[in-house]
Each structure stands twice: as structure tokens, then as C-alpha cells.
Design a protein around this motif. Structure first.
Motif: not given
Length: 668
Positions: A68-82
Motif C-alpha cells: 500500500v503506497e501513500l503520498d503525503g502531499r495528497f493526504v487530507s487533514r482527516d486521520p479517517a481518510d488516511f
């Protein structure tokens, strides 16, 4: 082999160094009980974090792990989205979670350590990479000692750097020059390698006094195919992310598909779900260089981007509009007005959600604590009247409610109960009666409450987010006649919002406190005009000062241009075309030729330059096949001619260098 396998194989062959990190991660993949569970990699931009993460991800795939790959530049401010994005990490044993650019969502750090990572499924691994070191409490916590492995990436050794250049087939005679510039910086080395030997043949590409990345980018980009390609590069350097649709809107007369494909192939561009995103170091270098060399073009593109963002604020789907607001403010992040009222801080990061009935008691306590019992009763009143106007802010790290705001929408005519109950709302309506009555079908917007007890009435992330939403709402609203903002410290905030909001002069009292009421009349000034003035009160200045090319390299580029005077293709490709002199020319080739010819003629205005002008004209403009023939044309011995020619070149280079330092205005 599949395309993915071929890419992985190519990356494996090109990968240099980082043996310790690969070994420790390999042990973890193999299930070594002594191996870490979490890997944290940090270091400055361009040090190779993303490259290392891609290699670790390839190794995880090869080991059969779910990735699972995530890019911090496009992570929202809501922990639930992360949490939703990283879902399998909590449910599927053996999953490997990789998060790049973690500095862009660093506010999640406490929440990750406290709430997210402890819930990981069996045999999972996590890799985080960013520019900032982890908070010291995690490396000092005995519970994490054996689970967390922290690495600060170092530059390549000389041996590793030479290996990279050899793999890239940089000619041996050029490698020392490249290494003197790039040192062990992987990005600089990679850009040089991408440029290849063909881009490294001229001495000026490696002039010692030039900035490493700027010089390497010049060598990498080389000859931009057309003016349209140059404009596309300027768009990508300024926009946070660039899609084909954005290019089409900003450059409507160009082939956006062709330009987007060209941009995508540039080695410093990354493809993300929102479009092309230049590497941070490359973006900053490109933007600074373009702004310095071509301030008029820079300003034009910025204006077009702003126009497109403002259009999207009105027309984009709701789920997109807040992203557009962020991109608009990113575009103008250096504006003085934004520096006065926005924090741009990632400390104590918050996210907002709509009001829930369970939040009301907490909000009332906050209001009473900061503004008194009378204000708390007004909060209660408005939660009943317009619950949809409230946003509740929680710390990302803990989920604790820390603040709330309310943005009221009040239609005309004013409701007598609202006016009788809330003195601030009454003052707003009273102002409209004298400034210009609100007509039936219109309404006013009032940013009525901004309650953050820990940072009350000072610039904060709460005010940042609330103002972003308020501006987006104003841009999309129909029939909004006025907008109002309310501040208890009227004097301080009056200075902060000077030039964007007008002080109505009203100071209504609620309980023990008075409040300043500030307004803007949207009927007199369209939202787009106001936003543009809000975020960019001044035009981009034409900068003077040190040139991004060294003086020695500049002089060489002048000589190169003169040498290719009668070779149209050679002249068009000369290094002088890429200096600040030609940055804003509509027809760079013809206008640069005219500038050179005029500059040579101007030498005759100085007694020292009369013979020098004759020598330059004969040597480069007359068509003489050799320097000896040029000397004969002006009836001078060859040695005397050479002396005047050298003097002429020195005078010409000095005159043009001053124009280069002074900027485009000096050439107009």
C-alpha cells in the motif's frame, strides 16, 4: 516480463548504495524477529528518499507482500481518510505500507504512533520518508526501541557518484567536472545523468560560480522545442500539480496533450493522481530561475492560473473545491497579506467536520471560557437557527475538539428575532442600510464565531482553514451582497486585513466585550477581483542582482553567438538564448540579433570603442571568411586587428553583462 517487472528490473540495475537500509528491510521481509517493524527515512530534498522507497517497494512485491503506497502531499487533514487509504495495513497480515513525502502530513505523526500503528495487522511493515526527523519522544521511547529504525540519508560517496555517472554513460573526461558541481547529491547527479554527455559538452554548463541545480536543470532541459513548451514548463513550475486539463485552460491556443506528454517525460516530473508534480528541488529551482529571467512571463502564467482556479472555485464539484482553494493560496504563498494572516504552520494540525449534536456542550464551554456567558448563549441560539453554519475542529493527532467556527448566511430582509438577539448581526445589517441596502433575493455572509481557546484571535490553522472555506463559499455563492468578519481585537486585525476588508466602524458589545465588524461589498467588487487583490497585493518585481550564469560563462556565450552569426540554426541554439537577455523577447532569435548589432554600434560612442566596433563588424557581420580577411577589409595589420577585436569583445561583453544583471527592462 510485464511492464512493471521491466521497470523494477531497470530500477534494480540503476540503484546505487543504501546497502544498510536494504539489508535491514530485507531482514524484516524475511520475518526476522529482531528486525524493526517501522522504518523512518529522512533527509533534505534531492537526497534520494523517494528512490530508496521505490526500491524497498519493489523488494516487498518480489517477496509477495501486499503493498500500500501513500503520498503525503495528497493526504487530507482527516486521520479517517488516511486510515481508509491504508486500510489493508490494519486487516491483512504481511501488508507493507509505504508513505512518501511524510513532511507534508507530519501533523499525523502523533496520531500514527499513538493510535494507528499499534493496530497494525500481524507481520506488517511500515516505511515513512520525509524531510523532517521523527519527534524525539519516539526514538527515546523504550517501547519503540526495537521496533523503530531511523535513518538520515547521506550524500553518495565519491565512488558511488562515479558509478552512477558511469552507468549513465557520461563521458569520462566530463565526470570530474560534474562531480565538482554535484558532489554526492543524488538529485543533482541524476539530473546530470539524465542530461547525458550531449548536454555536458559546453564549459558554461558547469561554470563553477553557478548554482548546482539551476545549472543542471539548464543542461537537462537543453533546447526547449518551442515557445509553447517553454510556457508549459512555466505552468508546471508554478502550479502545485499540473493536469492536461489545467494546461489546456491556461494555454488555450496550444496542443495541451502534446505539451503534457512532453512534461511527463521530463526526469524531474512525478505523476500523481492529481497530475504532474515536479520534484521539490526542481520546482523551486525552475520557479526561481523563471521568475528571475522572465518576470513578465512568470506573472502572465500566474495570472492565468489564478483565473482558472477562481473559475473552478465557482464550478468545480464540492469535493474538489477545497483543494482548489489550497492550490490558489499555494500559488500566491509569498504575498505579504497572506504572511500577515496565515500561519503556514503544520504544528497542532487540525481538520474540520460539520457540527454534531454531541459537540454542542464542548462548544458552549469554549465560548464561555473565551468570550463569556452572553456569547455562549448566542452560540446556542445560532446552533438552533443554522447548525449547518458551524464547523468543529479536532486535532489530527488526538481527535480532541479544540475549536469551532460559524459562517452564517442571512437572507434579506433581516429576521427581527436575529437582529434583536445578536448585537453583532444587528450591526452588520445596520451597516448595509447606510452602505447600500440588501435587495430581496440577496443575502449577507457573516463569519460570526472563531473560537479556539488555546490560540484565541491570533493567526492559526483554524483561522487558515475557516478563511479558505469562507473564500470558497463566497466565490461560489449566488446573491451574496456583503461579507462580514468579526474580531474582538479590532485594532490588530484591522491592520492585518488592511486592503482586503473595510472597517465598518461598528463596535457592538456582547457581555463584557466589544467586537470589530469588517466588511466587503461583493456587488461593488466581484469576488474574483477581491481574491486576486487579497492574495497578491503587488506585482512580481523585476529582480536584479547576481546572474544564474557565471560571468566567464556569459562572456563565452556572447562569443559563441557572434561565431554563429551567419548560421541561423547554430545561433538559435546558442547559450546566450537561455540568458536573461532574451527571456521576454517575443521573437528571441531576431530580437537578440538586433540587440547584439545595436550593442556593437553603440561602442562607437566611446573613443576607445571606435576601432573596436570596426573590428567586430568586420570580423563577425561583414561575411569575411577568415579573421585575416576581416583585417584586410579595414586595412589593419593582423596583430593590430586582433588587439582591437579583443578590446571590442571585452567592451561588448561588459555592456551586455550589465543588461543581464539589470534584467529585461534594460533591454526594452
Amino acid at each position: 516480463m510485464s511492464v512493471g517487472e521491466r521497470l523494477s528490473s531497470a530500477r534494480d540495475r540503476a540503484f546505487i548504495g543504501r546497502d544498510e537500509q536494504l539489508e535491514r528491510f530485507g531482514q524484516a521481509l524475511d520475518g526476522d524477529p529482531q528486525a524493526p517493524f517501522a522504518f523512518y527515512v529522512f533527509g533534505p530534498g534531492g537526497i534520494g528518499k523517494s528512490t530508496l522507497l521505490r526500491r524497498l517497494a519493489d523488494n516487498a512485491r518480489t517477496a509477495g507482500r501486499l503493498l500500500v503506497e501513500l503520498d503525503g502531499r495528497f493526504v487530507s487533514r482527516d486521520p479517517a481518510d488516511f486510515e481508509r487509504g491504508a486500510g489493508p495495513f490494519l486487516d491483512v497480515p504481511g501488508t507493507v505500507l509505504v508513505v512518501d513525502s511524510f513532511e507534508h502530513c507530519q501533523w499525523l505523526e502523533s496520531w500514527l504512533w499513538h493510535h494507528f500503528l499499534p493496530r497494525a495487522a500481524e507481520s506488517t511493515l511500515v516505511v515513512l520518508a520525509g524531510r523532517v526527523a521523527p519527534q524525539p519522544q519516539w526514538t527515546a521511547d523504550p517501547a519503540w526501541t526495537g521496533l523503530l529504525h531511523v535513518t538520515e540519508l547521506e550524500p553518495f560517496s565519491e565512488e558511488q557518484a562515479r558509478r552512477l555517472l558511469a552507468l549513465a554513460r557520461i563521458r569520462p573526461e566530463l565526470r570530474d567536472r560534474v562531480l565538482r558541481f554535484a558532489g554526492g547529491n543524488p538529485l543533482a547527479l541524476s539530473l546530470a545523468a539524465a542530461a547525458g554527455s550531449a548536454g555536458c559538452g559546453r564549459e558554461e554548463i558547469w561554470a563553477p560560480s553557478a548554482d548546482i541545480l539551476r545549472t543542471l536543470l539548464t543542461g537537462l532541459i537543453g533546447e526547449v522545442p518551442t515557445a509553447a513548451h517553454r510556457r508549459a514548463l512555466e505552468v508546471a513550475a508554478q502550479a502545485y500539480s499540473t493536469s492536461e486539463e489545467l494546461l489546456s485552460s491556461v494555454l488555450p491556443d496550444e496542443d495541451a496533450h502534446l505539451l503534457f506528454s512532453w512534461l511527463r517525460d521530463l526526469p524531474f516530473m512525478e505523476s500523481t493522481h492529481r497530475g504532474l508534480h515536479p520534484h521539490d528541488a526542481a520546482r523551486e529551482t525552475l520557479a526561481a530561475d523563471l521568475r528571475w529571467r522572465a518576470p513578465n512571463a512568470f506573472a502572465t502564467v500566474r495570472q492565468r492560473l489564478a483565473d482558472e482556479y477562481l473559475r473552478l472555485l465557482r464550478e468545480a464539484p464540492d469535493e474538489r473545491v477545497w483543494t482548489v482553494t489550497d492550490e490558489l493560496f499555494y500559488l500566491f504563498r509569498e504575498a505579504a497579506i497572506l504572511a500577515r494572516i496565515r500561519t503556514w504552520s503544520r504544528e497542532d494540525e487540525v481538520h474540520d467536520r460539520p457540527l454534531h449534536p454531541d459537540d454542542i456542550d464542548v462548544m458552549l464551554r469554549m465560548a464561555e471560557e473565551t468570550e463569556g456567558a452572553a456569547s455562549a448563549e448566542l452560540v446556542r441560539y445560532w446552533t438552533r437557527r443554522q447548525p449547518e453554519a458551524f464547523s468543529v475542529y479536532r486535532l489530527v493527532s488526538t481527535g480532541r475538539v479544540v475549536a469551532f467556527t460559524a459562517r452564517l448566511a442571512l437572507p434579506a430582509p433581516p429576521d427581527p428575532e436575529d437582529v434583536a438577539t445578536d448585537p453583532v448581526v444587528a450591526a452588520a445589517w445596520e451597516h448595509t442600510e447606510t452602505a447600500g441596502p440588501v435587495r430581496p433575493g440577496e443575502h449577507i455572509g457573516v463569519s460570526r464565531f472563531s473560537i479556539y481557546p488555546e490560540r484565541y484571535q491570533v493567526p492559526s490553522r483554524v483561522i487558515d482553514l475557516s478563511s479558505s472555506r469562507a473564500q470558497a463559499e463566497s466565490a461560489r455563492a449566488r446573491g451574496r451582497a456583503y461579507g462580514f468578519a468579526v474580531f474582538r481585537d479590532a485594532e490588530t486585525w484591522g491592520e492585518r486585513v488592511r486592503g482586503t476588508l473595510s472597517d465598518t466602524g461598528a463596535r457592538p458589545r456582547v457581555g463584557a466585550h466589544t467586537y470589530g465588524v469588517f466588511s466587503v461589498d461583493w456587488r461593488q467588487e466581484p469576488v474574483e477581483t477581491w481574491l486576486r487583490r487579497f492574495i497578491s497585493a503587488t506585482e512580481v518585481p523585476v529582480r536584479s542582482g547576481p546572474s544564474p550564469i557565471s560571468r566567464a560563462a556569459f562572456d563565452q556565450s556572447v562569443r559563441e553567438a557572434l561565431t554563429h552569426w551567419r548560421d541561423a540554426a547554430g545561433f538559435a541554439a546558442c547559450a546566450l538564448m537561455r540568458t536573461r537577455l532574451a527571456a521576454d523577447f517575443a521573437d528571441p532569435v531576431e530580437e537578440l540579433r538586433a540587440l547584439l548589432r545595436q550593442s556593437v554600434d553603440d561602442l562607437a560612442g566611446d573613443p576607445r570603442g571606435v576601432k573596436a566596433r570596426e573590428a567586430l563588424t568586420a570580423g563577425y557581420f561583414s561575411g569575411a571568411p577568415t579573421q585575416e580577411a576581416a583585417a584586410r577589409r579595414i586595412s589593419l595589420p593582423f596583430g593590430t586587428y586582433r588587439r582591437h577585436l579583443r578590446q571590442g569583445l571585452d567592451l561588448l561583453c561588459e555592456a551586455l553583462w550589465q543588461r543581464e544583471l539589470d534584467g529585461p527592462a534594460a533591454t526594452s
